[in-house]
Scaffold this active site. Structure first.
Site, PDB file in Angstrom:
ATOM      1  CB  SER A 147      -3.891   1.112   5.593  1.00  0.00           C
ATOM      2  OG  SER A 147      -3.714   1.924   4.450  1.00  0.00           O
ATOM      3  CE1 TYR A 172      -0.119   4.014   8.063  1.00  0.00           C
ATOM      4  CE2 TYR A 172      -0.781   3.640   5.783  1.00  0.00           C
ATOM      5  CZ  TYR A 172      -1.114   3.850   7.108  1.00  0.00           C
ATOM      6  OH  TYR A 172      -2.432   3.886   7.483  1.00  0.00           O
TER       7      TYR A 172
END
Length: 355
Positions: A147, A172
């Site tokens: 990501s 995350y």
């Protein structure tokens, strides 16, 4: 070829699975079907792949009514014994696994602040089980989702895969960076070819309802105000789903190899003496959030009532992808601008919810 795609009922996983099947490949799709966002959307994606929700039974492979070469299984990747059993049985039936495309994860930046356990269980333990699967089966290539969140406090733009990423601002992001380090370890120790893809704000039809553009559309359709953080000044490298899908498939086709003349003191973190690579998949044309909202309003044909709020915890002010390495190695180029992308999304959104 024979693929395993994890997260097959998710946004990107659905598109990648569909494209592989249309190209004539064999696919085993795996997804936990968790309820982080409404499960009916995941079931409806699966319906497009010929899987009927009422037929799904945890841990049991289910054939598709639309694609002869597709099987789907609801399974949690952290369920190590069930995962190993599933894949071993699948190999006995279908033969060798050519590629694993790992797109399953517990998504969401802000959700990770309130629910950290879900991220360690899914993104760390689940990914470890995938790596162990690749090790035991000698899978020729693992492609996995990272990501743009890993860039964290990086203020240098555009974000390059050669930049250091040591300061994440959400759990995350930390789990995604951990995945990259875990992948490198397995590439180094066991010579497993691994490619990590850092996705930048993916959008489009069948997208995730927790993403800003989708939440905006739902609120606008109900006449409710939308929350615009940082006065809409945040920059995002919005990347259309078809471009992302193309990048994933091109990455899966190109096996990484050790970098010639690699020197850990001089080389960047995106290459190695092991068969390991990292690439950005981003539009390379960041847009201000407020401009993106204006384009979405035009596509939907409705003005939004805006409620301006400060930037949220865990967010970053700007993302912008340096895709020089991706262009060079994967021959990949994003082709969809936000006008065309949001028009396609709005047409799908209106048809899906009105239908």
């Amino acid at each position: 070829m024979n693929y395993i795609v994890t997260g097959a009922a998710g946004f990107i996983g659905f598109y990648v699975t569909k494209k592989l099947l249309e190209q004539g490949h064999q696919v085993l799709g795996i997804d936990s079907l968790n309820d982080y966002y409404p499960v009916f959307l995941k079931h409806d994606r699966l319906k497009e792949l010929g899987i009927v929700a009422g037929d799904v039974d945890y841990g049991v492979p289910l054939g598709s009514h639309s694609f002869q070469l597709f099987k789907f299984v609801q399974l949690k990747l952290e369920d190590k014994e069930a995962l190993a059993s599933l894949v071993n049985n699948y190999i006995q039936e279908c033969g060798f696994i050519d590629r694993i495309i790992h797109l399953a994860a517990q998504a969401g930046v802000r959700y990770s602040i309130q629910n950290p356990d879900a991220y360690i269980t899914s993104n760390i333990a689940g990914f470890l089980n995938i790596l162990e699967l690749c090790r035991s089966l000698a899978v020729p290539h693992l492609v996995y989702a990272s990501s743009s969140s890993v860039y964290g406090m990086n203020s240098k733009r555009p974000f390059s895969v050669q930049d250091q990423v040591d300061h994440p601002v959400s759990l995350y992001a930390a789990t995604k960076r951990s995945n990259e380090l875990m992948a490198h370890t397995y590439a180094h120790l066991f010579n497993i070819p691994v490619t990590g893809l850092r996705f930048f704000t993916v959008y489009g039809p069948w997208g995730r309802p927790d993403m800003a553009y989708y939440k905006f559309s739902l609120a606008i359709s109900k006449g409710e105000p939308i929350d615009v953080y940082n006065n809409g000044e945040m920059l995002r490298d919005f990347t259309y789903i078809d471009d992302i899908t193309d990048g994933v498939l091109k990455a899966s086709e190109r096996l990484p190899s050790p970098a010639p003349g690699f020197d850990p003191l001089k080389s960047g973190p995106a290459e190695s003496s092991a068969p390991f690579r990292l690439y950005n998949l981003g539009n390379n044309r960041p847009e201000k959030l407020k401009n993106f909202i204006e384009t979405l309003e035009t596509a939907l044909g409705t003005k939004a009532v805006k409620r301006y709020l400060p930037m949220q915890e865990g967010d970053v002010a700007a993302t912008e992808a340096d895709i020089e390495d991706t262009r060079r190695d994967l021959d990949w180029e994003p082709r969809t601008d936000i006008n065309a992308g949001l028009k396609a999304f709005a047409e799908w959104f209106n048809g899906y919810y009105n239908g």
